[in-house]
Design a protein around this motif. Structure first.
Motif, PDB file in Angstrom:
ATOM      1  N   UNK A 141       1.051  -1.224   0.055  1.00 53.33           N
ATOM      2  CA  UNK A 141       0.138  -0.036   0.040  1.00 53.33           C
ATOM      3  C   UNK A 141       0.908   1.367   0.122  1.00 53.33           C
ATOM      4  N   UNK A 142       0.544   2.418  -0.537  1.00 54.73           N
ATOM      5  CA  UNK A 142       1.033   3.581  -0.802  1.00 54.73           C
ATOM      6  C   UNK A 142       0.054   4.506  -0.013  1.00 54.73           C
ATOM      7  N   UNK A 143       0.705   5.127   1.191  1.00 56.28           N
ATOM      8  CA  UNK A 143      -0.252   5.989   1.982  1.00 56.28           C
ATOM      9  C   UNK A 143       0.238   7.442   1.752  1.00 56.28           C
ATOM     10  N   UNK A 144      -0.593   8.357   1.560  1.00 58.17           N
ATOM     11  CA  UNK A 144      -0.295   9.588   1.601  1.00 58.17           C
ATOM     12  C   UNK A 144      -0.163  10.390   3.058  1.00 58.17           C
ATOM     13  N   UNK A 145       0.717  11.246   3.184  1.00 55.43           N
ATOM     14  CA  UNK A 145       0.769  11.653   4.715  1.00 55.43           C
ATOM     15  C   UNK A 145       0.750  13.428   4.393  1.00 55.43           C
ATOM     16  N   UNK A 146      -0.185  13.896   5.114  1.00 51.62           N
ATOM     17  CA  UNK A 146      -0.086  15.612   4.845  1.00 51.62           C
ATOM     18  C   UNK A 146      -0.757  16.250   6.366  1.00 51.62           C
ATOM     19  N   UNK A 147      -1.297  15.303   7.296  1.00 49.04           N
ATOM     20  CA  UNK A 147      -1.724  15.934   8.571  1.00 49.04           C
ATOM     21  C   UNK A 147      -0.366  16.143   9.006  1.00 49.04           C
ATOM     22  N   UNK A 148      -0.102  17.007  10.027  1.00 44.48           N
ATOM     23  CA  UNK A 148       1.033  17.380  10.910  1.00 44.48           C
ATOM     24  C   UNK A 148       1.567  16.072  11.806  1.00 44.48           C
ATOM     25  N   UNK A 149       2.781  15.994  11.430  1.00 49.84           N
ATOM     26  CA  UNK A 149       3.387  14.779  12.232  1.00 49.84           C
ATOM     27  C   UNK A 149       3.618  14.937  13.699  1.00 49.84           C
ATOM     28  N   UNK A 150       3.444  16.219  14.169  1.00 48.38           N
ATOM     29  CA  UNK A 150       3.773  16.333  15.538  1.00 48.38           C
ATOM     30  C   UNK A 150       2.174  15.975  16.465  1.00 48.38           C
ATOM     31  N   UNK A 188       4.271   8.438   1.358  1.00 49.78           N
ATOM     32  CA  UNK A 188       4.316   9.514   0.609  1.00 49.78           C
ATOM     33  C   UNK A 188       3.927  10.761   1.134  1.00 49.78           C
ATOM     34  N   UNK A 189       4.909  11.694   1.126  1.00 49.36           N
ATOM     35  CA  UNK A 189       4.673  12.996   1.571  1.00 49.36           C
ATOM     36  C   UNK A 189       4.132  13.994   0.552  1.00 49.36           C
ATOM     37  N   UNK A 212      -0.026  10.634  -8.674  1.00 50.57           N
ATOM     38  CA  UNK A 212       1.332  10.357  -9.155  1.00 50.57           C
ATOM     39  C   UNK A 212       1.898   9.285  -8.014  1.00 50.57           C
ATOM     40  N   UNK A 213       1.687   9.260  -7.072  1.00 51.73           N
ATOM     41  CA  UNK A 213       2.047   8.118  -6.050  1.00 51.73           C
ATOM     42  C   UNK A 213       1.329   6.924  -5.968  1.00 51.73           C
ATOM     43  N   UNK A 214       0.153   6.960  -6.849  1.00 52.89           N
ATOM     44  CA  UNK A 214      -0.699   5.865  -6.844  1.00 52.89           C
ATOM     45  C   UNK A 214      -1.145   5.483  -5.566  1.00 52.89           C
ATOM     46  N   UNK A 215      -1.837   6.576  -4.770  1.00 51.15           N
ATOM     47  CA  UNK A 215      -2.123   6.151  -3.506  1.00 51.15           C
ATOM     48  C   UNK A 215      -3.318   5.107  -3.346  1.00 51.15           C
ATOM     49  N   UNK A 216      -3.200   4.420  -2.259  1.00 52.77           N
ATOM     50  CA  UNK A 216      -4.419   3.455  -1.947  1.00 52.77           C
ATOM     51  C   UNK A 216      -4.788   3.750  -0.457  1.00 52.77           C
ATOM     52  N   UNK A 217      -4.190   4.596   0.261  1.00 53.86           N
ATOM     53  CA  UNK A 217      -4.688   4.880   1.425  1.00 53.86           C
ATOM     54  C   UNK A 217      -4.423   6.305   2.048  1.00 53.86           C
ATOM     55  N   UNK A 218      -5.330   6.878   2.688  1.00 49.53           N
ATOM     56  CA  UNK A 218      -5.180   8.128   3.204  1.00 49.53           C
ATOM     57  C   UNK A 218      -5.388   8.344   4.727  1.00 49.53           C
TER      58      UNK A 218
END
Length: 287
Positions: free
Chosen positions: A209-218, A238-239, A252-258
């Motif tokens: 799985x490719x997972x998109x990360x965009x919420x703040x990591x802190x 994927x950031x 472009x990252x072929x995301x399968x989960x968020x």
């Protein structure tokens, strides 16, 4: 129970991609394997120990980028205490958080010039994620990683000697402070790892799985539900370039989960509806 066990468990994904992100200069997609990720963690942790930071509190202040998870895991597996902070806070609030947490090192994305000049914090080591080499007594994240690897190659085994107490405080988190001064929350490695383990009974992610990360990591939510959980299950994180670039990044990252929040889904819903209306089509449903 602890992040040493966690680190050992992800060795099985060594050949797989752990992180994808755009190179800040070339804008080409960079891929980091789990093997490189693990090597970077151990190298950085070894150098932090060499700087005398065992048991000390280390702040991480940055937007989502590869050095953030490396720093977090290096701190946790090296017997240090992590202090994730919101990089978008006003400089005076960041300074106050550093003072309240009694951090002795900070890993960050800019030079912290004003905070250094004020001299109010207990910071002894400034480590910049963006420097290629040391400048004006500010250390380079990447050079420290390389220095740690050289120490290991020359026989340094300080990292392997560290014993982790899973019930001991290992993370200091600051609440948002929306109703007053932010509160400090103390968490142990067992607290965090038990949450990650529990997630596997509810959410099924696979190592392809490719997972998109965009919420703040802190934020604990993104840190646990995306970063740590995806590492534990061998996913590729994927950031996103930015919130506005999410639709493009999904393709472009072929995301399968968020992992997201309702506010973002509402934004996506409105954008989809605007597109449908602009083409004279009928909106099939409402939420």
């Amino acid at each position: 129970d602890n992040f040493r066990d966690f680190l050992n468990s992800i060795h099985k994904y060594s050949s797989k991609t752990a992180f994808c992100f755009k190179d800040s200069k070339t804008k080409e997609i960079t891929k980091i394997t789990y093997k490189q990720y693990i090597d970077d963690i151990i190298g950085f942790s070894t150098k932090l120990l060499d700087l005398g930071l065992y048991g000390k509190r280390i702040a991480i202040i940055s937007h989502n980028k590869y050095p953030w998870p490396v720093s977090y895991m290096a701190i946790q597996t090296g017997g240090m205490i992590g202090v994730p902070l919101d990089y978008q806070l006003p400089i005076n609030e960041i300074e106050l958080s550093l003072i309240r947490s009694n951090a002795e090192a900070v890993i960050f994305i800019d030079t912290f010039k004003k905070i250094r000049e004020n001299g109010k914090t207990n910071i002894k080591h400034y480590i910049c994620m963006d420097l290629e080499k040391e400048e004006d007594n500010i250390l380079s994240f990447y050079k420290l990683v390389d220095d740690g690897k050289k120490l290991i190659a020359n026989g340094n085994n300080d990292f392997s000697k560290i014993k982790i107490d899973p019930n001991k405080m290992s993370v200091l988190l600051f609440t948002s402070g929306t109703t007053g001064q932010s509160k400090i929350v103390m968490l142990s490695q067992k607290n965090i790892c038990s949450n990650v383990s529990a997630m596997t009974t509810l959410i099924k992610m696979r190592d392809d799985d490719n997972v998109l990360s965009f919420l703040p990591l802190h934020h604990t939510f993104e840190c646990t539900a995306t970063f740590l959980y995806c590492n534990f299950t061998g996913c590729n994180i994927c950031y996103a370039d930015s919130i506005k670039q999410i639709p493009k990044n999904l393709l472009e990252y072929d995301i399968s989960g968020v992992v997201c929040v309702p506010a973002l889904l509402e934004i996506v819903y409105r954008q989809v509806n605007r597109t449908i209306k602009s083409k004279g089509l009928t909106i099939p449903f409402k939420i």
